[in-house]
Design a protein around this motif. Structure first.
Motif, PDB file in Angstrom:
ATOM      1  N   VAL A 131     -14.809  15.433  25.234  1.00 29.66           N
ATOM      2  CA  VAL A 131     -15.214  16.622  25.875  1.00 29.66           C
ATOM      3  C   VAL A 131     -14.957  17.589  24.919  1.00 29.66           C
ATOM      4  N   ASP A 132     -13.605  17.578  24.285  1.00 29.46           N
ATOM      5  CA  ASP A 132     -13.247  18.453  23.624  1.00 29.46           C
ATOM      6  C   ASP A 132     -14.168  18.625  22.265  1.00 29.46           C
TER       7      ASP A 132
ATOM      8  N   GLU B  20     -20.269  27.151  33.766  1.00 33.58           N
ATOM      9  CA  GLU B  20     -19.366  26.638  33.732  1.00 33.58           C
ATOM     10  C   GLU B  20     -19.412  25.089  34.614  1.00 33.58           C
TER      11      GLU B  20
ATOM     12  N   ALA C 152     -11.419  12.490  27.016  1.00 33.66           N
ATOM     13  CA  ALA C 152     -10.976  13.942  27.135  1.00 33.66           C
ATOM     14  C   ALA C 152     -11.309  14.519  25.691  1.00 33.66           C
TER      15      ALA C 152
ATOM     16  N   ARG D  24     -10.469  20.501  33.710  1.00 36.26           N
ATOM     17  CA  ARG D  24     -11.053  20.385  34.963  1.00 36.26           C
ATOM     18  C   ARG D  24     -12.169  19.215  35.141  1.00 36.26           C
ATOM     19  N   VAL D  25     -12.786  18.887  33.988  1.00 33.78           N
ATOM     20  CA  VAL D  25     -13.588  18.029  33.905  1.00 33.78           C
ATOM     21  C   VAL D  25     -12.849  16.465  34.055  1.00 33.78           C
ATOM     22  N   MET D  26     -11.706  16.680  33.697  1.00 32.05           N
ATOM     23  CA  MET D  26     -10.741  15.086  33.793  1.00 32.05           C
ATOM     24  C   MET D  26     -10.668  14.837  35.088  1.00 32.05           C
TER      25      MET D  26
ATOM     26  N   PHE E  21     -11.071  24.013  30.345  1.00 26.95           N
ATOM     27  CA  PHE E  21     -12.204  23.199  30.603  1.00 26.95           C
ATOM     28  C   PHE E  21     -12.150  21.607  30.862  1.00 26.95           C
ATOM     29  N   THR E  22     -11.625  20.971  29.635  1.00 29.77           N
ATOM     30  CA  THR E  22     -11.512  19.845  29.595  1.00 29.77           C
ATOM     31  C   THR E  22     -10.620  19.130  30.713  1.00 29.77           C
TER      32      THR E  22
ATOM     33  N   GLN F  81     -19.734  21.277  33.330  1.00 27.04           N
ATOM     34  CA  GLN F  81     -18.786  20.217  33.873  1.00 27.04           C
ATOM     35  C   GLN F  81     -19.850  18.859  34.464  1.00 27.04           C
TER      36      GLN F  81
ATOM     37  N   LEU G   4     -19.825  14.859  33.413  1.00 27.23           N
ATOM     38  CA  LEU G   4     -19.762  14.152  34.242  1.00 27.23           C
ATOM     39  C   LEU G   4     -20.943  12.789  34.262  1.00 27.23           C
TER      40      LEU G   4
ATOM     41  N   GLN H  23     -17.958  20.143  23.791  1.00 23.67           N
ATOM     42  CA  GLN H  23     -17.991  21.261  24.735  1.00 23.67           C
ATOM     43  C   GLN H  23     -18.571  22.300  24.135  1.00 23.67           C
TER      44      GLN H  23
ATOM     45  N   LYS I 117     -12.242  15.861  37.622  1.00 21.47           N
ATOM     46  CA  LYS I 117     -13.225  15.306  38.507  1.00 21.47           C
ATOM     47  C   LYS I 117     -13.906  14.040  38.155  1.00 21.47           C
TER      48      LYS I 117
END
Lengths: 192, 194
Positions: free
Chosen positions: B27-28, B49, B24, A70-72, A67-68, B53, B57, B31, A74
């Protein structure tokens, strides 16, 4: 010592305080005494404690692996900071533009046409506000660069009736508010 | 606490200066929180999902507006919550309300007074509890998650949902009371059938 049962609200509030270590000694002693003698409240308290433990053990489906990444992949190429400066540039420029617009147009019309003039000003103010950075729009905008003219308009504005000034200020405040609102899209804000 | 806040501030500054690895790790770290919130609102896994995301963003895009007046997690949770509301708006899905009065005593609450022995230890309890939580109004389920799984305070939950602290408390207590009643009814029915 209380005679009736505790309300559900009181009991749960007490248990939450106990859990987060934010209880008061006086309340604690009072409730503990009551729980010792009241089997109904004691049973309810035990149920809520068990329920809390069960909720905490509830499984929640996790997001799929990667998931991370995929976010990165984008993320936009620009830094978030640069986007921030752009927004604030617009935020600062827009009200200034609106003020200039007002100063140049207010009191140029006779009294009976002032409302129309204000509406006209707002239209141009809004147009300018929306397109602050679209430079090609500027040449067609009826702003005179003559400073003497600006000064005469300023003096006209200050000499005009209090109502006129007040209306102008309200208009500016409205534009400022609209600008700030526009900077907070999707209800994203740091409000706590 | 101070060190934790400093680390958070440093992390935000690093991200703003273009350190994508720091983002990153953000996000980890968050999440699970975002998924908890989105999970309550969005039944479809693919949508869920996508929405998660989208939340990150937005976090990236708006991070410069974070003023450290709240915890970063609270701010992110609020973005997630608002994104869910926007999602529901777009899909024209309704958000529940519930009307249960608040001033009942524990005795009144127990219309069903059967207490099955060791109900906590039942193998089915966890599954049943999850089912019952899913049946609750969305906001109740969310408040339960934020309080019990994310260990947020009433105030923090209020900041996420845009509700006063008292309302959060009230919703949380109602949610637990409903769960307790429904689980008891469910177990009582099971005992009668056995």
């Amino acid at each position: 010592m209380r005679i009736g049962h505790m309300t559900d609200h009181e009991l749960q509030g007490y248990l939450d305080q106990m859990k987060r270590d934010s209880w008061k000694m006086s309340d604690h002693l009072l409730v503990e005494k009551h729980l010792q003698v009241c089997s109904v409240c004691r049973e309810a308290a035990e149920d809520y404690e068990d329920l809390g433990s069960m909720i905490e053990a509830c499984p929640i489906p996790s997001l799929s692996p990667g998931f991370t990444n995929r976010v990165m992949s984008k993320l936009p190429r620009t830094n978030p900071a640069s986007e921030y400066s752009y927004h604030w540039l617009v935020a600062v420029l827009s009200p200034i533009a609106a003020v200039i617009t007002l100063l140049l147009r207010v009191d140029m019309q006779p009294l009976w046409g002032r409302a129309v003039a204000l509406a006209f000003n707002q239209f141009y103010g809004l147009k300018l506000w929306l397109g602050t950075l679209s430079i090609p729009a500027f040449p067609s905008f009826p702003v005179s660069p003559d400073l003497g003219f600006l000064q005469s308009q300023l003096s006209l504005l200050t000499e005009s009736s209090g109502t006129g000034v007040l209306i102008s200020l309200v208009c500016v405040a409205l534009l400022l508010f609209a600008t700030i609102e526009n900077l907070v899209p999707d209800r994203v804000n740091d409000r706590t | 606490m101070g060190t934790w806040t400093d680390n958070c501030r440093q992390q935000v500054e690093n991200i703003l200066s273009g350190d994508s690895r720091q983002f990153a790790s953000l996000v980890d770290a968050h999440q699970r929180l975002v998924n908890h919130i989105v999970f309550k609102f969005v039944p479809c896994e693919a949508d869920r999902e996508d929405l998660c995301q989208e939340v990150f963003l937005k976090v990236y895009q708006h991070l410069s507006r974070f003023q450290h007046k709240s915890k970063l997690s609270t701010w992110i949770a609020r973005i997630a919550y608002n994104s869910c509301l926007n999602f529901l708006d777009k899909k024209r899905l309704p958000l529940f309300e519930d009307t249960v009065s608040d001033d009942r005593t524990v005795d009144d609450c127990m219309a069903v007074t059967i207490k099955p022995d060791k109900w906590v230890e039942s193998r089915q309890t966890s599954i049943r509890l999850c089912e019952e939580i899913d049946k609750l109004p969305v906001r109740y389920g969310l408040i339960l998650s934020l309080y019990h799984l994310q260990e947020m305070s009433y105030t923090e939950i209020g900041a996420v949902l845009g509700l006063p602290e008292g309302t959060v408390k009230s919703y949380l207590f109602r949610a637990r009371r409903l769960l307790r009643e429904r689980l008891k009814i469910s177990f009582a029915q099971e005992e009668l059938c056995a």
